[in-house]
Design a protein around this motif. Structure first.
Motif, PDB file in Angstrom:
ATOM      1  N   TYR A  65      38.229  41.538  48.211  1.00 49.47           N
ATOM      2  CA  TYR A  65      36.878  40.768  48.530  1.00 49.47           C
ATOM      3  C   TYR A  65      37.432  39.348  49.001  1.00 49.47           C
ATOM      4  O   TYR A  65      36.796  38.864  49.981  1.00 49.47           O
ATOM      5  N   GLN A  66      38.318  38.886  47.843  1.00 53.08           N
ATOM      6  CA  GLN A  66      38.615  37.537  48.072  1.00 53.08           C
ATOM      7  C   GLN A  66      39.512  37.137  49.391  1.00 53.08           C
ATOM      8  O   GLN A  66      39.459  36.392  50.055  1.00 53.08           O
ATOM      9  N   HIS A  67      40.528  38.181  49.603  1.00 55.72           N
ATOM     10  CA  HIS A  67      41.105  38.206  50.712  1.00 55.72           C
ATOM     11  C   HIS A  67      40.548  38.229  52.022  1.00 55.72           C
ATOM     12  O   HIS A  67      40.716  37.427  52.795  1.00 55.72           O
ATOM     13  N   GLY A  72      37.767  34.922  56.371  1.00 51.93           N
ATOM     14  CA  GLY A  72      36.827  34.471  56.889  1.00 51.93           C
ATOM     15  C   GLY A  72      36.843  33.185  56.987  1.00 51.93           C
ATOM     16  O   GLY A  72      36.116  32.435  57.985  1.00 51.93           O
ATOM     17  N   GLN A  73      37.447  32.451  56.242  1.00 49.49           N
ATOM     18  CA  GLN A  73      37.438  30.744  56.423  1.00 49.49           C
ATOM     19  C   GLN A  73      39.048  30.199  57.102  1.00 49.49           C
ATOM     20  O   GLN A  73      39.391  29.134  57.042  1.00 49.49           O
ATOM     21  N   SER A  74      39.591  31.389  57.717  1.00 51.77           N
ATOM     22  CA  SER A  74      40.887  30.835  58.450  1.00 51.77           C
ATOM     23  C   SER A  74      40.603  30.043  59.824  1.00 51.77           C
ATOM     24  O   SER A  74      39.599  30.151  60.266  1.00 51.77           O
ATOM     25  N   ILE A 109      33.778  24.545  43.337  1.00 52.20           N
ATOM     26  CA  ILE A 109      33.639  25.781  42.690  1.00 52.20           C
ATOM     27  C   ILE A 109      33.657  26.995  43.695  1.00 52.20           C
ATOM     28  O   ILE A 109      33.330  26.817  44.841  1.00 52.20           O
ATOM     29  N   GLY A 110      34.330  27.985  43.261  1.00 54.50           N
ATOM     30  CA  GLY A 110      34.773  29.068  44.292  1.00 54.50           C
ATOM     31  C   GLY A 110      35.603  28.803  45.154  1.00 54.50           C
ATOM     32  O   GLY A 110      35.752  29.129  46.457  1.00 54.50           O
ATOM     33  N   ALA A 111      36.846  28.409  44.611  1.00 55.66           N
ATOM     34  CA  ALA A 111      37.815  27.869  45.393  1.00 55.66           C
ATOM     35  C   ALA A 111      38.782  29.096  45.744  1.00 55.66           C
ATOM     36  O   ALA A 111      39.746  29.293  45.002  1.00 55.66           O
ATOM     37  N   ILE A 129      37.968  25.649  40.722  1.00 49.46           N
ATOM     38  CA  ILE A 129      37.716  26.860  39.603  1.00 49.46           C
ATOM     39  C   ILE A 129      37.441  28.080  40.578  1.00 49.46           C
ATOM     40  O   ILE A 129      36.740  27.795  41.688  1.00 49.46           O
ATOM     41  N   ASP A 130      37.568  29.169  39.899  1.00 49.76           N
ATOM     42  CA  ASP A 130      36.944  30.310  40.716  1.00 49.76           C
ATOM     43  C   ASP A 130      36.807  31.388  39.598  1.00 49.76           C
ATOM     44  O   ASP A 130      37.544  31.515  38.510  1.00 49.76           O
ATOM     45  N   LEU A 131      35.891  32.173  39.781  1.00 51.98           N
ATOM     46  CA  LEU A 131      35.717  33.584  39.032  1.00 51.98           C
ATOM     47  C   LEU A 131      37.068  34.453  38.646  1.00 51.98           C
ATOM     48  O   LEU A 131      37.489  34.823  37.624  1.00 51.98           O
ATOM     49  N   GLN A 141      37.561  30.247  36.071  1.00 55.02           N
ATOM     50  CA  GLN A 141      36.375  29.926  35.279  1.00 55.02           C
ATOM     51  C   GLN A 141      34.917  30.134  35.820  1.00 55.02           C
ATOM     52  O   GLN A 141      34.992  29.966  36.914  1.00 55.02           O
ATOM     53  N   ASP A 142      34.250  30.712  35.090  1.00 54.54           N
ATOM     54  CA  ASP A 142      32.765  31.228  35.649  1.00 54.54           C
ATOM     55  C   ASP A 142      31.970  29.614  35.605  1.00 54.54           C
ATOM     56  O   ASP A 142      31.915  29.063  34.357  1.00 54.54           O
ATOM     57  N   PHE A 143      31.493  29.098  36.523  1.00 52.53           N
ATOM     58  CA  PHE A 143      31.006  27.759  36.427  1.00 52.53           C
ATOM     59  C   PHE A 143      29.408  27.807  35.535  1.00 52.53           C
ATOM     60  O   PHE A 143      29.215  26.866  34.697  1.00 52.53           O
ATOM     61  N   LEU A 144      29.037  28.933  35.371  1.00 48.98           N
ATOM     62  CA  LEU A 144      27.924  29.091  34.588  1.00 48.98           C
ATOM     63  C   LEU A 144      28.453  29.019  32.956  1.00 48.98           C
ATOM     64  O   LEU A 144      27.586  29.132  32.165  1.00 48.98           O
ATOM     65  N   ALA A 161      29.909  23.352  46.297  1.00 52.21           N
ATOM     66  CA  ALA A 161      29.510  24.879  46.163  1.00 52.21           C
ATOM     67  C   ALA A 161      29.583  25.380  47.320  1.00 52.21           C
ATOM     68  O   ALA A 161      28.389  25.698  47.977  1.00 52.21           O
ATOM     69  N   SER A 162      30.556  26.105  48.210  1.00 57.04           N
ATOM     70  CA  SER A 162      30.531  26.526  49.437  1.00 57.04           C
ATOM     71  C   SER A 162      30.306  28.163  49.360  1.00 57.04           C
ATOM     72  O   SER A 162      31.376  28.698  48.817  1.00 57.04           O
ATOM     73  N   LEU A 163      29.382  28.664  49.475  1.00 56.50           N
ATOM     74  CA  LEU A 163      29.137  30.328  49.587  1.00 56.50           C
ATOM     75  C   LEU A 163      29.240  30.503  48.209  1.00 56.50           C
ATOM     76  O   LEU A 163      29.905  31.752  48.050  1.00 56.50           O
TER      77      LEU A 163
HETATM   78  C1  LIG Z   1      32.665  33.955  49.383  1.00 53.14           C
HETATM   79  S1  LIG Z   1      33.706  33.101  48.433  1.00 53.14           S
HETATM   80  C2  LIG Z   1      33.656  31.553  49.134  1.00 53.14           C
HETATM   81  C3  LIG Z   1      34.771  30.529  49.093  1.00 53.14           C
HETATM   82  C4  LIG Z   1      35.202  29.382  49.779  1.00 53.14           C
HETATM   83  N1  LIG Z   1      34.280  28.265  48.884  1.00 53.14           N
HETATM   84  C5  LIG Z   1      34.270  29.407  50.969  1.00 53.14           C
HETATM   85  O1  LIG Z   1      33.398  28.639  51.272  1.00 53.14           O
HETATM   86  O2  LIG Z   1      34.717  29.960  51.976  1.00 53.14           O
HETATM   87  C6  LIG Z   1      32.801  33.026  46.814  1.00 53.14           C
HETATM   88  C7  LIG Z   1      34.056  32.650  45.786  1.00 53.14           C
HETATM   89  O3  LIG Z   1      32.934  32.093  44.741  1.00 53.14           O
HETATM   90  C8  LIG Z   1      33.572  32.512  43.612  1.00 53.14           C
HETATM   91  N2  LIG Z   1      32.473  32.477  42.559  1.00 53.14           N
HETATM   92  C9  LIG Z   1      31.213  33.170  42.376  1.00 53.14           C
HETATM   93  N3  LIG Z   1      30.500  33.111  41.339  1.00 53.14           N
HETATM   94  C10 LIG Z   1      31.279  32.029  40.608  1.00 53.14           C
HETATM   95  C11 LIG Z   1      30.750  31.278  39.596  1.00 53.14           C
HETATM   96  N4  LIG Z   1      30.038  31.571  38.863  1.00 53.14           N
HETATM   97  N5  LIG Z   1      31.951  30.411  39.213  1.00 53.14           N
HETATM   98  C12 LIG Z   1      33.018  30.435  39.933  1.00 53.14           C
HETATM   99  N6  LIG Z   1      33.452  30.895  40.944  1.00 53.14           N
HETATM  100  C13 LIG Z   1      32.341  31.629  41.457  1.00 53.14           C
HETATM  101  C14 LIG Z   1      33.921  33.913  43.804  1.00 53.14           C
HETATM  102  O4  LIG Z   1      34.833  34.708  43.079  1.00 53.14           O
HETATM  103  C15 LIG Z   1      34.523  33.736  45.211  1.00 53.14           C
HETATM  104  O5  LIG Z   1      35.863  33.644  45.435  1.00 53.14           O
END
Ligand SMILES: C[S@@+](CC[C@H](N)C(=O)[O-])C[C@H]1O[C@@H](n2cnc3c(N)ncnc32)[C@H](O)[C@@H]1O
Length: 273
Positions: A65-67, A72-74, A109-111, A129-131, A141-144, A161-163
């Motif tokens: 999924y992350q790959h 998608g962001q290339s 968040i979600g890097a 940070i990222d899940l 780390q889970d931001f929550l 907090a992008s996507l």
């Molecule tokens: C669709 S990707 C977005 C990545 C990038 N920020 C972007 O804009 O393309 C979503 C990412 O957010 C992470 N994520 C989702 N919920 C999260 C949370 N509660 N804490 C940290 N990361 C989280 C996921 O693991 C995933 O890598």
């Protein structure tokens, strides 16, 4: 900072991962994962949960999924969203307003990638940070679940907090996520938020106006906005906000689902405060 600082090897080291997924295939994979994760979250039936887990694994797990999201962001597909954030910070002359030698602290968040802000190192210090971490510089780390800041000194000047909000599985946790964004920001700190545009343009329960009102009720003022027009192939919505007001939530209004649009082709994206 944070629990479970497990650093992982970069995903890009896995030679089996192809970088050549088509844009259509990439979107298909991302959508499939979102559907599975949503179903996984709703069901309490352990058998169904196991089946969904197996299906997720058969697709390559969260790594796949992350790959797909990284592809998608290339740059060839429009690049990551950080360039929009940086352009807005430039318009607001944020860099020029910093004290000599000071840097802006940014929590991303979600890097998915470690280097979205690497060209801005001279004035931005990032914490990523990222899940699920793909790289040693990204803390898992889970931001929550992130431990609350001990004082204002531990808060950030900016959060990206992008996507990510659309990835949070329940409407209540999305509301909590918004509140936590306020908690981890300094007063006057900046919040950069990105969502798939249909979350606010094509939802039964959320409109652009309601989303902005919700953000205002958790203490943010809107500075900039760019909402993509799906008819022109632009799928994302971007906001720049500033922590400026008080948290003042109308639970009656924002605490329960409210149908705002009727129609058969609408999605159910919803946030509850
Ligand atoms: C669709 S990707 C977005 C990545 C990038 N920020 C972007 O804009 O393309 C979503 C990412 O957010 C992470 N994520 C989702 N919920 C999260 C949370 N509660 N804490 C940290 N990361 C989280 C996921 O693991 C995933 O890598």
């Amino acid at each position: 900072m944070g629990v479970g600082k497990r650093k992982k090897a970069p995903i890009t080291r896995d030679g089996s991962k192809s970088n050549s997924l088509s844009s259509k295939k990439t979107k298909e994979i991302i959508n499939k994962f979102h559907q599975l994760l949503k179903r996984r979250n709703i069901t309490t039936d352990e058998k169904v949960q196991r089946q969904i887990d197996e299906e997720i694994e058969s697709l390559g797990g969260m790594q796949a999924y992350q790959h797909a999201s990284t592809l998608g962001q290339s740059a060839t597909r429009g690049g990551d969203s950080s360039h929009v954030f940086i352009a807005w910070l430039q318009e607001l002359r944020v860099r020029e307003k910093l004290q000599r030698g000071d840097k802006m602290s940014l929590l991303e968040i979600g890097a998915l990638k470690p280097d979205n802000y690497s060209n801005q190192r001279s004035f931005i210090d990032t914490e990523l940070i990222d899940l699920r971490s793909n790289h040693p510089d990204i803390v898992e780390q889970d931001f929550l679940q992130r431990p609350l800041p001990a004082s204002d000194l531990h808060c950030k000047d900016a959060i990206s907090a992008s996507l990510v909000l659309n990835f949070v599985p329940t409407p209540t946790d999305r509301g909590l996520f918004l509140l936590r964004l306020n908690t981890f920001l300094k007063h006057h700190g900046y919040l950069f938020m990105v969502l798939p545009a249909p979350c606010v343009t094509n939802s039964r329960y959320l409109t652009r106006d309601r989303f902005v009102q919700m953000l205002q009720s958790v203490g943010f003022t809107l500075l900039r906005e760019k909402i993509g027009d799906a008819n022109k192939g632009a799928r994302l919505a971007y906001w720049l906000l500033q922590k400026a007001g008080q948290v003042d939530i109308d639970k009656q209004e924002y605490g329960k689902k409210k149908v705002l649009k009727q129609g058969s082709n609408l999605n159910n994206f919803c946030i509850l405060l």
